[in-house]
Scaffold this active site. Sequence first.
Site, short mmCIF file in Angstrom:
data_model
loop_
_atom_site.label_atom_id
_atom_site.label_comp_id
_atom_site.label_asym_id
_atom_site.label_seq_id
_atom_site.Cartn_x
_atom_site.Cartn_y
_atom_site.Cartn_z
N MET A 30 35.98 36.88 44.82
CA MET A 30 35.46 35.74 45.58
C MET A 30 34.99 36.20 46.96
O MET A 30 34.77 35.39 47.86
CB MET A 30 36.53 34.65 45.71
CG MET A 30 36.91 34.06 44.35
SD MET A 30 37.59 32.41 44.44
CE MET A 30 39.00 32.66 45.50
N TYR A 32 34.85 38.32 50.71
CA TYR A 32 35.68 38.63 51.88
C TYR A 32 36.51 39.88 51.54
O TYR A 32 37.74 39.87 51.59
CB TYR A 32 36.55 37.43 52.29
CG TYR A 32 36.66 37.33 53.80
CD1 TYR A 32 35.55 36.99 54.57
CD2 TYR A 32 37.85 37.62 54.46
CE1 TYR A 32 35.62 36.92 55.95
CE2 TYR A 32 37.94 37.56 55.84
CZ TYR A 32 36.82 37.21 56.57
OH TYR A 32 36.89 37.16 57.94
N LEU A 33 35.78 40.91 51.17
CA LEU A 33 36.39 42.08 50.53
C LEU A 33 37.32 42.85 51.46
O LEU A 33 37.05 43.00 52.66
CB LEU A 33 35.28 43.00 50.01
CG LEU A 33 34.31 42.35 49.01
CD1 LEU A 33 33.23 43.35 48.59
CD2 LEU A 33 35.05 41.82 47.78
N HIS A 37 40.43 44.69 46.92
CA HIS A 37 39.20 44.71 46.10
C HIS A 37 38.68 46.14 45.97
O HIS A 37 38.21 46.55 44.91
CB HIS A 37 38.11 43.86 46.76
CG HIS A 37 38.47 42.42 46.99
ND1 HIS A 37 38.66 41.89 48.25
CD2 HIS A 37 38.66 41.40 46.13
CE1 HIS A 37 38.94 40.61 48.15
NE2 HIS A 37 38.96 40.28 46.89
N GLN A 61 37.78 26.37 40.36
CA GLN A 61 39.19 26.76 40.39
C GLN A 61 39.93 26.27 41.63
O GLN A 61 41.09 26.62 41.84
CB GLN A 61 39.32 28.28 40.24
CG GLN A 61 38.86 29.10 41.43
CD GLN A 61 38.75 30.56 41.08
OE1 GLN A 61 37.93 30.97 40.25
NE2 GLN A 61 39.59 31.39 41.69
N LYS A 149 48.32 41.54 42.06
CA LYS A 149 48.75 40.55 43.05
C LYS A 149 48.67 39.16 42.42
O LYS A 149 49.49 38.30 42.69
CB LYS A 149 47.88 40.61 44.31
CG LYS A 149 48.39 39.66 45.37
CD LYS A 149 47.49 39.64 46.57
CE LYS A 149 46.36 38.67 46.45
NZ LYS A 149 46.63 37.28 46.73
N ASP A 150 47.65 38.96 41.61
CA ASP A 150 47.48 37.70 40.89
C ASP A 150 47.92 37.93 39.44
O ASP A 150 47.11 37.92 38.51
CB ASP A 150 46.02 37.25 40.97
CG ASP A 150 45.57 37.10 42.41
OD1 ASP A 150 45.96 36.13 43.06
OD2 ASP A 150 44.85 38.00 42.92
N LYS A 184 47.61 42.54 50.64
CA LYS A 184 46.29 42.25 51.23
C LYS A 184 45.69 41.04 50.53
O LYS A 184 45.77 40.93 49.30
CB LYS A 184 45.35 43.44 51.03
CG LYS A 184 45.90 44.71 51.64
CD LYS A 184 44.95 45.30 52.62
CE LYS A 184 45.51 46.59 53.16
NZ LYS A 184 44.93 46.97 54.42
N SER A 186 42.39 37.88 51.13
CA SER A 186 41.35 37.27 51.97
C SER A 186 41.95 36.13 52.79
O SER A 186 41.45 35.80 53.86
CB SER A 186 40.22 36.73 51.09
OG SER A 186 39.78 37.71 50.19
P1 AMP Z 1 39.84 37.38 44.89
O1 AMP Z 1 38.60 37.75 45.62
O2 AMP Z 1 40.98 37.01 45.77
O3 AMP Z 1 39.58 36.40 43.77
O4 AMP Z 1 40.31 38.70 44.18
C1 AMP Z 1 39.46 39.43 43.33
C2 AMP Z 1 40.27 40.46 42.60
O5 AMP Z 1 40.89 41.32 43.54
C3 AMP Z 1 41.39 39.84 41.75
O6 AMP Z 1 41.51 40.56 40.54
C4 AMP Z 1 42.60 40.05 42.62
O7 AMP Z 1 43.81 40.13 41.90
C5 AMP Z 1 42.27 41.39 43.26
N1 AMP Z 1 43.06 41.55 44.49
C6 AMP Z 1 43.11 40.70 45.55
N2 AMP Z 1 43.99 41.15 46.47
C7 AMP Z 1 44.50 42.31 45.97
C8 AMP Z 1 45.47 43.25 46.44
N3 AMP Z 1 46.09 43.11 47.60
N4 AMP Z 1 45.74 44.32 45.65
C9 AMP Z 1 45.12 44.49 44.45
N5 AMP Z 1 44.21 43.63 43.95
C10 AMP Z 1 43.90 42.56 44.70
#
Ligand code: AMP
Length: 282
Positions: A30, A32-33, A37, A61, A149-150, A184, A186
Amino acid sequence: MNIINTIEEMQARMLELKAEGKKIGFVPTMGYLHEGHMALMKKAKKENHILVASIFVNPLQFGEGEDLDAYPRDFNHDSMIAQQEGVDYLFYPSVKEMYPNKMSVTVTVKNRTEVLCGKSRPGHFDGVATVLTKLFHAVLPDRVYFGLKDAQQVAVVDGLIHDFNFPIELVAVATVREADGLAKSSRNVYLNPFERDQAKELYQSLLLAKDSINKGERDPKTIIELIKKHLNQRCEAKIDYVEVYSYPDLSVIEELDGKIIIALALKFSKARLIDNLILEIV
Ligand code: AMP
């Protein structure tokens, strides 16, 4: 790096690459890398010929009253990071491109969602499964990379891939943390300095639980109480849940045995943070 905004172009480019025998690794985000990520991108880069990442804040979502509008966005920064990580194709569709009309078919997740974030965010994983179905069809990846993390999301994606026979391998990547242990995210930018300091206690409480398990504790209730006590003494945030299940099926367990997940969510003033530990108990 190619930035692609339409599903049609994305599919066309990926089909060309597949015809050349190229393996495609895909990291959906989503935006805000951050380093979390980036860890997914690094691994996908190593394991595939072509690295695709997507940036899409998926309205489906987010529940009512959640942070869809406030979700942090910075495409210039993100495209710089993506370029730096060797992303070959950055898929950046608009909401209108992804959802031109009200959908007549969506995906409903039946299992692994009645607990944890699925319980406190009704409909969230249906939105995740629906957008991933669309993204998988746009990108046609051989491997997809998700962060632990998720962890519930990983369990749901595992179900989606198997139940709908996507010819895709799911790769789960360990959580990347700040120096003090905070995962970590966003959403960490929402924390004020006081909350940011307290937020380290999420991981500290999980480590305390791990230590207790290593010393022989096998009762999930005792572990949950230990974590709640630790958090209540050190954090002003409201505990959303602290739960323990088997992993990845997320079933209730009476005794800690085999692969388990200890997961928690805390509500700070502007951010809801989650964290977990997955342990193999023998
Ligand atoms: P998001 O942009 O938050 O939807 O995350 C995109 C992907 O990055 C998802 O698969 C998350 O589980 C992964 N992600 C987010 N934060 C972390 C983190 N701290 N460590 C590992 N993977 C992460």
